[in-house]
Design an enzyme around this catalytic site. Structure first.
Site, PDB file in Angstrom:
ATOM      1  N   ARG A 177     -43.574  45.421 -22.181  1.00  0.00           N
ATOM      2  CA  ARG A 177     -44.129  46.401 -21.517  1.00  0.00           C
ATOM      3  C   ARG A 177     -45.053  47.402 -22.584  1.00  0.00           C
ATOM      4  O   ARG A 177     -44.694  48.641 -22.421  1.00  0.00           O
ATOM      5  CB  ARG A 177     -43.106  47.405 -20.784  1.00  0.00           C
ATOM      6  CG  ARG A 177     -42.195  46.375 -19.661  1.00  0.00           C
ATOM      7  CD  ARG A 177     -43.135  45.909 -18.701  1.00  0.00           C
ATOM      8  NE  ARG A 177     -42.190  45.322 -17.898  1.00  0.00           N
ATOM      9  CZ  ARG A 177     -41.888  43.965 -17.983  1.00  0.00           C
ATOM     10  NH1 ARG A 177     -42.289  43.187 -18.845  1.00  0.00           N
ATOM     11  NH2 ARG A 177     -41.195  43.568 -16.856  1.00  0.00           N
ATOM     12  N   CYS A 226     -39.976  49.213 -11.580  1.00  0.00           N
ATOM     13  CA  CYS A 226     -38.891  49.884 -12.269  1.00  0.00           C
ATOM     14  C   CYS A 226     -39.541  51.169 -12.891  1.00  0.00           C
ATOM     15  O   CYS A 226     -40.653  51.272 -13.397  1.00  0.00           O
ATOM     16  CB  CYS A 226     -38.470  48.738 -13.334  1.00  0.00           C
ATOM     17  SG  CYS A 226     -37.542  47.488 -12.863  1.00  0.00           S
ATOM     18  N   GLU A 296     -41.144  53.733 -17.763  1.00  0.00           N
ATOM     19  CA  GLU A 296     -41.980  52.296 -17.552  1.00  0.00           C
ATOM     20  C   GLU A 296     -43.266  53.052 -16.547  1.00  0.00           C
ATOM     21  O   GLU A 296     -44.415  52.571 -16.853  1.00  0.00           O
ATOM     22  CB  GLU A 296     -41.103  51.193 -16.883  1.00  0.00           C
ATOM     23  CG  GLU A 296     -42.135  49.848 -16.699  1.00  0.00           C
ATOM     24  CD  GLU A 296     -41.584  48.709 -16.617  1.00  0.00           C
ATOM     25  OE1 GLU A 296     -40.514  48.537 -17.132  1.00  0.00           O
ATOM     26  OE2 GLU A 296     -42.068  47.994 -15.572  1.00  0.00           O
TER      27      GLU A 296
HETATM   28  C1  LIG Z   1     -42.714  46.656  -5.658  1.00  0.00           C
HETATM   29  C2  LIG Z   1     -43.172  46.659  -7.262  1.00  0.00           C
HETATM   30  C3  LIG Z   1     -42.869  45.827  -7.917  1.00  0.00           C
HETATM   31  C4  LIG Z   1     -43.101  45.755  -9.492  1.00  0.00           C
HETATM   32  N1  LIG Z   1     -42.682  44.625 -10.151  1.00  0.00           N
HETATM   33  C5  LIG Z   1     -42.988  44.622 -11.551  1.00  0.00           C
HETATM   34  C6  LIG Z   1     -42.621  43.669 -12.376  1.00  0.00           C
HETATM   35  O1  LIG Z   1     -41.985  42.703 -11.973  1.00  0.00           O
HETATM   36  N2  LIG Z   1     -43.137  43.671 -13.761  1.00  0.00           N
HETATM   37  C7  LIG Z   1     -43.785  44.712 -13.933  1.00  0.00           C
HETATM   38  O2  LIG Z   1     -44.410  44.337 -15.203  1.00  0.00           O
HETATM   39  N3  LIG Z   1     -44.469  45.597 -13.427  1.00  0.00           N
HETATM   40  C8  LIG Z   1     -43.822  45.517 -12.074  1.00  0.00           C
HETATM   41  N4  LIG Z   1     -44.425  46.607 -11.373  1.00  0.00           N
HETATM   42  C9  LIG Z   1     -45.268  47.820 -11.932  1.00  0.00           C
HETATM   43  C10 LIG Z   1     -46.536  47.444 -11.531  1.00  0.00           C
HETATM   44  O3  LIG Z   1     -47.074  46.595 -10.460  1.00  0.00           O
HETATM   45  C11 LIG Z   1     -47.324  46.928 -12.990  1.00  0.00           C
HETATM   46  O4  LIG Z   1     -47.043  47.694 -13.945  1.00  0.00           O
HETATM   47  C12 LIG Z   1     -49.092  46.569 -12.800  1.00  0.00           C
HETATM   48  O5  LIG Z   1     -49.368  45.747 -13.897  1.00  0.00           O
HETATM   49  C13 LIG Z   1     -49.697  47.889 -12.616  1.00  0.00           C
HETATM   50  O6  LIG Z   1     -51.141  47.595 -12.557  1.00  0.00           O
HETATM   51  P1  LIG Z   1     -52.137  48.496 -11.842  1.00  0.00           P
HETATM   52  O7  LIG Z   1     -53.445  47.872 -11.606  1.00  0.00           O
HETATM   53  O8  LIG Z   1     -51.421  48.991 -10.554  1.00  0.00           O
HETATM   54  O9  LIG Z   1     -52.126  49.570 -12.931  1.00  0.00           O
HETATM   55  P2  LIG Z   1     -52.059  51.242 -12.347  1.00  0.00           P
HETATM   56  O10 LIG Z   1     -50.786  51.759 -11.567  1.00  0.00           O
HETATM   57  O11 LIG Z   1     -53.280  51.633 -11.809  1.00  0.00           O
HETATM   58  O12 LIG Z   1     -52.112  52.070 -13.986  1.00  0.00           O
HETATM   59  C14 LIG Z   1     -50.973  51.866 -14.624  1.00  0.00           C
HETATM   60  C15 LIG Z   1     -51.518  52.205 -16.021  1.00  0.00           C
HETATM   61  O13 LIG Z   1     -52.469  51.209 -16.493  1.00  0.00           O
HETATM   62  C16 LIG Z   1     -53.627  51.689 -16.913  1.00  0.00           C
HETATM   63  N5  LIG Z   1     -54.816  50.751 -16.400  1.00  0.00           N
HETATM   64  C17 LIG Z   1     -54.885  50.316 -15.327  1.00  0.00           C
HETATM   65  N6  LIG Z   1     -56.250  49.675 -15.161  1.00  0.00           N
HETATM   66  C18 LIG Z   1     -56.786  49.456 -16.387  1.00  0.00           C
HETATM   67  C19 LIG Z   1     -57.685  49.101 -17.106  1.00  0.00           C
HETATM   68  N7  LIG Z   1     -58.495  48.165 -16.596  1.00  0.00           N
HETATM   69  N8  LIG Z   1     -58.026  49.243 -18.456  1.00  0.00           N
HETATM   70  C20 LIG Z   1     -56.973  50.287 -19.123  1.00  0.00           C
HETATM   71  N9  LIG Z   1     -56.191  50.733 -18.646  1.00  0.00           N
HETATM   72  C21 LIG Z   1     -55.719  50.420 -17.138  1.00  0.00           C
HETATM   73  C22 LIG Z   1     -53.808  53.213 -16.239  1.00  0.00           C
HETATM   74  O14 LIG Z   1     -54.703  54.162 -16.710  1.00  0.00           O
HETATM   75  C23 LIG Z   1     -52.378  53.588 -15.952  1.00  0.00           C
HETATM   76  O15 LIG Z   1     -52.136  54.221 -17.516  1.00  0.00           O
HETATM   77  C24 LIG Z   1     -44.067  46.681  -9.696  1.00  0.00           C
HETATM   78  C25 LIG Z   1     -44.428  47.813  -9.140  1.00  0.00           C
HETATM   79  C26 LIG Z   1     -44.056  47.682  -7.680  1.00  0.00           C
HETATM   80  C27 LIG Z   1     -44.616  48.965  -6.781  1.00  0.00           C
END
Ligand SMILES: Cc1cc2nc3c(=O)[nH]c(=O)nc-3n(C[C@H](O)[C@H](O)[C@H](O)COP(=O)(O)OP(=O)(O)OC[C@H]3O[C@@H](n4cnc5c(N)ncnc54)[C@H](O)[C@@H]3O)c2cc1C
Length: 302
Positions: A177, A226, A296
């Site tokens: 992470r 998480c 996280e």
């Molecule tokens: C039900 C559920 C289950 C989940 N299970 C997991 C799991 O098993 N494993 C896991 O690792 N995570 C899990 N997550 C967390 C999440 O889905 C991941 O961290 C995911 O990768 C976040 O991506 P996002 O596009 O939604 O990012 P966002 O939530 O939109 O952003 C998160 C961070 O990333 C940055 N960001 C987003 N896109 C970019 C980009 N293109 N360039 C630079 N920075 C960027 C944002 O600025 C922010 O700081 C879960 C979430 C939920 C709701």
């Protein structure tokens, strides 16, 4: 925050940027929490340096939104605007074992698209919501798989250098992470190298991971996955569970009954409710185990 300078609005429009005024981020985050601000949706990677120059000129701070699935956004009128990449068509292009994927692409759909073309490896990531860019930012992972393992190069906008660069995998470190990208780097696209596998075999792996998720996580509830990272050699969820904290709540912010490291918005939780619950659980774990849990979830304060 509002962009009301007419000239800037015209210049943004000329760059193909879609400006949405007063967007409630509660509608764009999986937590269903977050105040309002302007959203700029950017269609062309090449316009990013110019867009950021324009925002700098009028001293408007910004944040970068992916799919909103790992975010806790503050309440009320927010003191920054949000940038988001528009999804191009197509967002994944295959070339042998390589998948060239836009950062705005949905992670789960990318996994299934590649699977249908007999490219596997990422089965464990199937239930992780959000975009490829968000997954790269924090090296999303699940069930022994992490996205960083498949990266061969990443196209990044480096805000510090004000230019778009291609970084090879040996120039990036992917850890649990955590990645070595600078905090203001914006991931624009990635090339993944995926092992060949028959679709049926990949599908079987996907089904197993989906079942594991269904058995352990609060499905259909508003969460951000998480809340805390696992400390080395330990499980944050297990520690919270052992302290009997499942169901603990502040307003409508609640520790899930199913998975103690998932906190859910059980109704109309505010960011301050959720932050208070996070602080309370962190303090109780520290008192009992002497371990200070690290977030996280990414917090964007108002
Ligand atoms: C039900 C559920 C289950 C989940 N299970 C997991 C799991 O098993 N494993 C896991 O690792 N995570 C899990 N997550 C967390 C999440 O889905 C991941 O961290 C995911 O990768 C976040 O991506 P996002 O596009 O939604 O990012 P966002 O939530 O939109 O952003 C998160 C961070 O990333 C940055 N960001 C987003 N896109 C970019 C980009 N293109 N360039 C630079 N920075 C960027 C944002 O600025 C922010 O700081 C879960 C979430 C939920 C709701």
């Amino acid at each position: 925050m509002h962009i009301d300078d007419a000239q800037i609005c015209r210049q943004l429009a000329a760059l193909g940027v879609e400006l949405q005024s007063g967007v409630a981020l509660s509608t764009l985050t999986s937590f269903g929490i977050g105040g309002t601000t302007d959203l700029l949706r950017i269609a062309k990677h090449e316009s990013i340096p110019v867009v950021l120059d324009l925002l700098d000129q009028v001293k408007i701070p910004y944040k970068f939104l992916g799919g909103g699935s790992n975010l806790l956004v503050g309440d009320g009128e927010l003191p920054w605007v949000v940038l988001q990449l528009a999804k191009p068509e197509p967002d994944v292009v295959l070339e042998g074992n390589l998948a060239h994927v836009d950062a705005a692409a949905d992670l789960g759909r990318t996994v299934t698209f590649c699977a249908k073309h007999d490219l596997g490896g990422m089965e464990g990531l199937i239930g992780v919501p959000g975009t490829i860019g968000g997954a790269l930012r924090m090296n999303a992972g699940a069930y022994g798989t992490q996205i960083g393992s498949y990266v061969t190069e990443v196209k990044v906008y480096r805000a510090a250098q004000r230019k778009i660069e291609i970084l090879r995998d040996d120039q990036i470190s992917f850890e649990y992470r955590h990645t070595s990208f600078a905090p203001d780097d914006m991931m624009l696209a990635v090339t993944l190298s995926l092992p060949s596998k028959p679709y049926k075999e990949i599908l079987q792996g996907i089904r197993i991971c989906n079942e594991k998720r269904r058995a352990s996580q609060p499905m259909g509830q508003k969460s951000a996955g998480c809340i805390f990272k696992n400390p080395p050699g330990a499980s944050a969820g297990r520690m919270i569970d052992e302290l009997g904290l499942k169901g603990l709540s502040v307003g409508d912010a609640r520790v899930s009954d199913r998975h103690a490291n998932f906190f859910v918005n059980a109704g109309r939780a505010s960011a301050s409710d959720m932050l208070a619950l996070i602080a309370d659980v962190r303090a109780r774990v520290e008192k009992a185990y002497g371990v200070k849990l690290e977030n996280e979830v990414v917090v964007w304060s108002a």
